[in-house]
Design an enzyme around this catalytic site. Structure first.
Site, PDB file in Angstrom:
ATOM      1  CB  SER A  13      -1.033  -0.007   1.154  1.00  0.00           C
ATOM      2  OG  SER A  13       0.026  -0.021   2.428  1.00  0.00           O
ATOM      3  CG  ASP A  66      -1.639  -5.361  -0.085  1.00  0.00           C
ATOM      4  OD1 ASP A  66      -1.027  -5.721   0.881  1.00  0.00           O
ATOM      5  OD2 ASP A  66      -1.917  -4.205  -0.444  1.00  0.00           O
ATOM      6  CG  ASP A  71      -1.883  -6.950  13.103  1.00  0.00           C
ATOM      7  OD1 ASP A  71      -1.794  -7.823  13.985  1.00  0.00           O
ATOM      8  OD2 ASP A  71      -0.938  -5.999  13.376  1.00  0.00           O
ATOM      9  CD  GLN A 100      -0.411 -14.728  18.948  1.00  0.00           C
ATOM     10  OE1 GLN A 100       0.326 -14.056  19.213  1.00  0.00           O
ATOM     11  NE2 GLN A 100      -1.324 -15.524  19.458  1.00  0.00           N
ATOM     12  CB  SER A 135       6.401  -9.521  12.545  1.00  0.00           C
ATOM     13  OG  SER A 135       4.879  -9.487  12.686  1.00  0.00           O
ATOM     14  N   GLY A 171       4.721  -3.477  11.099  1.00  0.00           N
ATOM     15  CA  GLY A 171       5.110  -4.977  10.510  1.00  0.00           C
ATOM     16  C   GLY A 171       5.787  -4.887   9.047  1.00  0.00           C
ATOM     17  CG  ASP A 172       3.856  -2.423   6.265  1.00  0.00           C
ATOM     18  OD1 ASP A 172       3.122  -3.548   6.086  1.00  0.00           O
ATOM     19  OD2 ASP A 172       2.824  -1.372   6.481  1.00  0.00           O
TER      20      ASP A 172
END
Length: 247
Positions: A13, A66, A71, A100, A135, A171-172
Site C-alpha cells: 500500500s 497484496d 492484523d 500471529q 513478526s 509490520g511493514d
C-alpha cells in the site's frame, strides 16, 4: 555477505501522508543499500486508522495480491482470498513474515502457547517457505518475535519490551528490515537481532515523540506515525541490546 547490488520490487500500500506499506519500507531499504521499485496496491491520503481517509484501490485487473492479510483480529483483504494465499502464494515464497493473526489464518490453528506456535511454523514450512519469521506474538504475557529456518531446523526468538501504543506500519518495517538483513548477513541470528533492535528503536523514538505533542485536537494516529526519517542512524547502525536465543 553478498556483493551483488540488491534490487527489490516492493508491492504494498501507499499513503501520501504518514508511514505504512511502501512508505514504511522504501526508505529503510534504500538506506541499507537497496534499489527499490514500488507498485502501490492502494493509494490513500493516509492510513485507515485516521478518522478520514480517501484514495484509490487497484482492482483484480491490475493486481491480485497484496502481501498483508490482516492484523488485530480482522482481515485487510476479502475472505475469499485466504485460500489463494494458503494454496497458491505460500509455495512460491522463500521468506514469509506473518504476525500471529496471519499465522493462525494461514494454518487454521489457534495459537495460545509457544508449543502451538512451533507447530504452526512447521505447518508453514511444509507448504514451501524456507524462512518463517513471525513478526510479533503475544503469548504467555510476553511480546516475542520468532524466526525459523527449515534448512537446519534453527528456531530463535527475541523477547521485546512493551511500548504502550499500537503502531501502524511496524509490520511493514519489520518485513523490509528482515529482507535486507537476511540478504546482507550470513547468520539468521544477526539478521533478526538487527531487525528487532532497529524496529524497537524506531518505535521507542516514536513513542517518546508522541508524548511531546500537546495539541488537544491531534489525532492519536498522527501522534504515533513512525519516526523513520529521524531514525536514519538507528536504521543504518542499530544498537544491539535485545538478543536472540535458540528455543
Amino acid at each position: 555477505m553478498s556483493c551483488k547490488q540488491p534490487h527489490v520490487l516492493s508491492i504494498q500500500s501507499h499513503v501520501v501522508s504518514g508511514y505504512v506499506g511502501n512508505k514504511s519500507a522504501t526508505f529503510p531499504l534504500q538506506l541499507l543499500g537497496f534499489d527499490v521499485d514500488t507498485i502501490n496496491s492502494v493509494q490513500l491520503s493516509n492510513h485507515t486508522g485516521y478518522k478520514v481517509f480517501k484514495g484509490q484501490v487497484l482492482n483484480d485487473q491490475d493486481l491480485i495480491c497484496d502481501p498483508v492479510l490482516g492484523d488485530n483480529g480482522h482481515m485487510y483483504v476479502p475472505e475469499e482470498l485466504k485460500n489463494i494465499y494458503k494454496n497458491d502464494i505460500l509455495p512460491l515464497a522463500d521468506i514469509i513474515t506473518p504476525n500471529q493473526f496471519e499465522l493462525e489464518l494461514l494454518t487454521g490453528l489457534t495459537i495460545k502457547t509457544m508449543s502451538e506456535l512451533k507447530e504452526a511454523i512447521k505447518v508453514l514450512h511444509s507448504k514451501g517457505p524456507k524462512i518463517v519469521a513471525v513478526s510479533s506474538t503475544d503469548i504467555e504475557n510476553k511480546l516475542t518475535s520468532v524466526t525459523s529456518v527449515s534448512k537446519d531446523n534453527t528456531m530463535i526468538k527475541i523477547e521485546v519490551p512493551r511500548i504502550p501504543a499500537i503502531y501502524t506500519g511496524s509490520g511493514d518495517l519489520f518485513a523490509a528490515l528482515l529482507l535486507a538483513h537476511t540478504y546482507l548477513e550470513d547468520d539468521i541470528k544477526i539478521s533478526l537481532e538487527k531487525t528487532i533492535n532497529t524496529l524497537f528503536e524506531v518505535l521507542e523514538k516514536t513513542y517518546h515523540h508522541s508524548l511531546t505533542i500537546k495539541e488537544a485536537n491531534a489525532q492519536q494516529a498522527k501522534k504515533i506515525e513512525l519516526r523513520l526519517i529521524q531514525s536514519k542512524k538507528n536504521i543504518e547502525n542499530p544498537n544491539i541490546l535485545l538478543r536472540a536465543v535458540n528455543f
